[in-house]
Structures are given as structure tokens and as C-alpha cells.
Design an enzyme around this catalytic site. Sequence first.
Site, PDB file in Angstrom:
ATOM      1  N   ASP A 296       0.822  -1.209   0.000  1.00  0.00           N
ATOM      2  CA  ASP A 296       0.000   0.000   0.000  1.00  0.00           C
ATOM      3  C   ASP A 296       0.859   1.264   0.000  1.00  0.00           C
ATOM      4  OD1 ASP A 296      -2.211  -1.570   0.000  1.00  0.00           O
ATOM      5  OD2 ASP A 296      -2.674  -1.327   2.127  1.00  0.00           O
ATOM      6  N   GLY A 297       2.046   1.192   0.602  1.00  0.00           N
ATOM      7  CA  GLY A 297       2.924   2.362   0.599  1.00  0.00           C
ATOM      8  C   GLY A 297       3.353   2.764  -0.791  1.00  0.00           C
ATOM      9  N   ASN A 375      -4.551   8.558   2.228  1.00  0.00           N
ATOM     10  CA  ASN A 375      -4.986   7.863   3.443  1.00  0.00           C
ATOM     11  C   ASN A 375      -5.509   8.831   4.491  1.00  0.00           C
ATOM     12  OD1 ASN A 375      -4.800   5.188   2.807  1.00  0.00           O
ATOM     13  ND2 ASN A 375      -3.005   4.761   4.064  1.00  0.00           N
ATOM     14  N   ASP A 405      -4.320  12.882  22.549  1.00  0.00           N
ATOM     15  CA  ASP A 405      -3.060  12.722  21.829  1.00  0.00           C
ATOM     16  C   ASP A 405      -3.100  13.339  20.442  1.00  0.00           C
ATOM     17  OD1 ASP A 405      -1.852  11.510  23.911  1.00  0.00           O
ATOM     18  OD2 ASP A 405      -1.835   9.490  23.080  1.00  0.00           O
TER      19      ASP A 405
END
Length: 532
Positions: A296-297, A375, A405
Site C-alpha cells: 500500500d505504501g 490515506n 493525543d
Amino acid sequence: MNLTRNSRVSFGRDPYTRLAKRGNASNLPWEDGFLDSLSIVNSEKAVKEVIQPPLVEGIDDHLVEFSEAMRTVSKVLRRAAEGKASAQAEASEWKRKYELERERNRQLENTELNSNYTVEKGDNSADHLKLMSETDEPSQFCNEKNGIYSHEVLRDREHNAYSNVHGKLIRKASFKLQWYCKGEKNDQHKHDIVSFEKGNITTAERSSKQICLKWESPPQTVLILTKPNSTSVKVICAEMVRWLKEKKLNIYVEPRVRTELVTESAYYDFVQTWKDDDGFLLLHEKVDLVVTLGGDGTVLWAASMFKGPVPPIVPFSLGSLGFMTPFHSEQYKECLKSILQGPISITLRHRLQCHVIRESAKTEDETEEPILVLNEVTIDRGISSFLTNLECYCDNSFVTCVQGDGLILSTTSGSTAYSLAAGGSMVHPQVPGILFTPICPHSLSFRPLILPEYVTLRIQVALNSRGPAWVSFDGKDRKQLSQGDALVCSMSIWPVPTACRGDSTNDFLHSIHEGLHWNLRKTQSGDGPRDS
């Protein structure tokens, strides 16, 4: 001596009025414009006595304490009023900036809708598509400042319909998209979203329909992108280049890959690449099809290379997880042969367009380079030990203040990535929407949201935040956001079309079953007690 009511009232009076009461005005030595100097001195003494009355002795201590307390309260109220006025002025300024941004986006969308296409014939009798506006003025297709293409729909114009390859003019392949549902193709695209018939409201079109790509002319140029530092990927890439060359296709690769191929054998000298940023930005005018070898990268990297329209991508799985890579590299010949012939089912994966507005910016034009993400865009506290303090707005509505966070703004394609790990829902990639997912919020009631794709989100670091925040785009290009800085995100008009092995729904369900083992458990035994 006690402080009486009369004495308090007299202290508050005008000293000249009290002077008049002490001595009758007629007794003052005014005669024929002559003023006696002794009378002047006496009058000045009287005024001083009135302005500076003698100290009153014996005032109770609790009255002094009460007076001091009232002064303190007055100071606090004054400071609160000043702070409130400052905050209101700051909020009004950000609202004005945001409305300007929204109005600019609306004007760009209107420009896109008002544009039309005309077909011209050149000297070689080939048909070319040319974009013409209502004013017949040439359009600026690319913003030279940041490389992001404008909101006008790009088509092949006369100067870029052909590309020069080894002295030959190669025409870029054309295709059209068709809607089909349950395997039945439908060439007629209905523009009515809602129809009224006999008083009943029915939807005439649904976004969940499958999309089919049909080539109108055969593709001529293929771009191959690979995962670096992988021996197996290098072997598959070399084999694929040879096979595509036998099909008489023009092949582009990255400069790094071309160097590796030529180093291996001089046979690969025919492989093309780009040398500078200009060639990089014009890839969409030359490439008909993109093939990725990796995970996917690699697909994310391929999408980031195109700042405007993206050619169809065929992703082959050579990585650890593959939510967007349905094709197996061992079967690349059969897969590519089928895709080159067409038609093929594709998934239009939406992207977010993001840009940072610094607190010091005087106008909306003073923004940093826009970035497209496939993404998600993530805002977190970084190395700071303090909670993030993010003020979130959706169009003109205040959403919430994120204390935790951080926050994830994700596309539906990214719903199986970081957003899923933070508790967000898995969403079919064909569903248009923006996922609003908090990261470890310090609240028991903060649940993720899914917002429609047409909204514009603005995330601002609060001015009273104890520390800065950090923003990253698809895990890259990390930037610091100081107090007052804002991130503006909206849906880009340039989706990423990826080829499907079956159709988009089957590929999505297969990916969550194989990649995440979704709802995998032992089947309940059937030999237990039953309902009578």
C-alpha cells in the site's frame, strides 16, 4: 470621629460648589474689575482645603478591607472583559478568513461547472479535445507556485495530446467510465439524483454503483513504480519490462530504477525516465497506465506523484499488507493482458487537499504549499508531554475541542489504516466521506464521526494551548503547528482510480478478511441443546 452620611456626601461634591457655600459669592471682592490680591490668596487656601479635606480618623478596619476587595474585584473584571474582547476579535478574524476560503472554493467549483469542451480537427485529421471556458480565454491549468492543479477539469489539449518518444509522436490513450450495477453495464448516466413520481421521492442514482473503465484507444505508455531495496521486486520489474516491450509499449520508470536496470544489462537502455521537476509534473500527459510493485505504501507514493489527474493504477501485491493491492505478481501477464484489453472495474479513491495557514498570515493567499493525501492527515502532540488542544470547525459550525493525543482526518480508503487503530470504523472506499477520528481523547464520550465529502474542515491549535502540535500527511512531510496555526482540509476533485481484481466490493471484503482476519472465530458446534 465617625464617618457620617453627610460627610460622605460632601466629599463627593464639586469643590467649587462647596466653595460657593462656604462664602457667599457676593462677599467675594470683585469690584469694577479690580481683584484684591489678599482675597485671591484666601480663596486659593479655601480651594485647597476643599480639594484636600482633613483626614478622617477612626474609620473602621472592615471598611478599609471592603474597599481593597472592591478594587481587586474591579481589576479582575476589567482583565476578564479585555480578555473576552480579545478572544472575540480573534474569533471574528478567523471566521472572516474561513469565509473567504470557502467563497474562493465556491468560485473555483463554479468555474469548473461553467467550463465546456469543444472538439477540433488538426492538420493530421486527428480529433483533439480542447477545454474552452465561456469567455474563450485560455485557462491556467497548473498553479506554478505550488504545483497543485486548479479546480478546472483537465483534458488533452492540442499541444499535449501527443508525446514525443524516440522521435515518434505517440497519442495518449483515451477512455470513458461507465456505471454498472450487479454486473449489468449501463452506458446511460442519469444526472437526476432525486426523482418525483406520483408524490413519491425516489433516488435515481447511487454512489455505491460499480465503475467500469473502457478504453476508447489502446494504451501506449506504462509507468512502473517499485518498492525500493527489494530483490524480489527488482526481478519482477525486469521481467515485466521485457514483457511489456514485446507488446510494443513505451515504458517509464523512476530514475533510480532505470539506473538499476541499465547497470544490470544494456538491453534496458530503451526504458525512459524524467530528468527534472518539469518532466515529473507532466507525467499525467504522457502516461496511460501506472503499475505498482509493492504494498500500500507504493500506491501512496504513486498517488503523491500526481498533483492533478491520476492515470489508472494497477497495484500488484509485493508488500506485507495489501488493502489496495488485489493483484498477485505471479500472475502479472494474465492480469496486464486483461487490463490492456479492457474493460476493467475500478475504484475511485478520494483524496484530501490540505494546506496550513500560519497565525502570522495577513491574507488567505499567504498559505503553504497544498498537499494531497490518499490515506489520512494526522495532527498529534509529538514529543510534548501535554495534551493537544485543537479547535475543530466544519464549514461554519464549531464541532468540538480535541484534548488528547491528537486527531485523524481520513479518507474512506484510509479507514483501514491509522484511523482503524485509533478506533475508527472501516468504510467501503467507494463511499464519499471524511472520517473524524480522535487519538486517545481524554473523554469517555468522544466517539469518531463520518462527515460528508463536501464539507471543509479547519483544525486550529488553540491560542492557550500549552504546547505546539505536529501534522503529517500520509505519514510524511511532518510540520509543526504553533499556537494559532490552522490546518484546512477539503475533498480533492482528483481521485485515484485503482483497478479491481473482481469489483470494488469483493476486493474490499477480501482485503479485510485476509489482512485483518475480520470476525474470524471458531464456528459454534451444532450438537448442543436446541430450541424445542
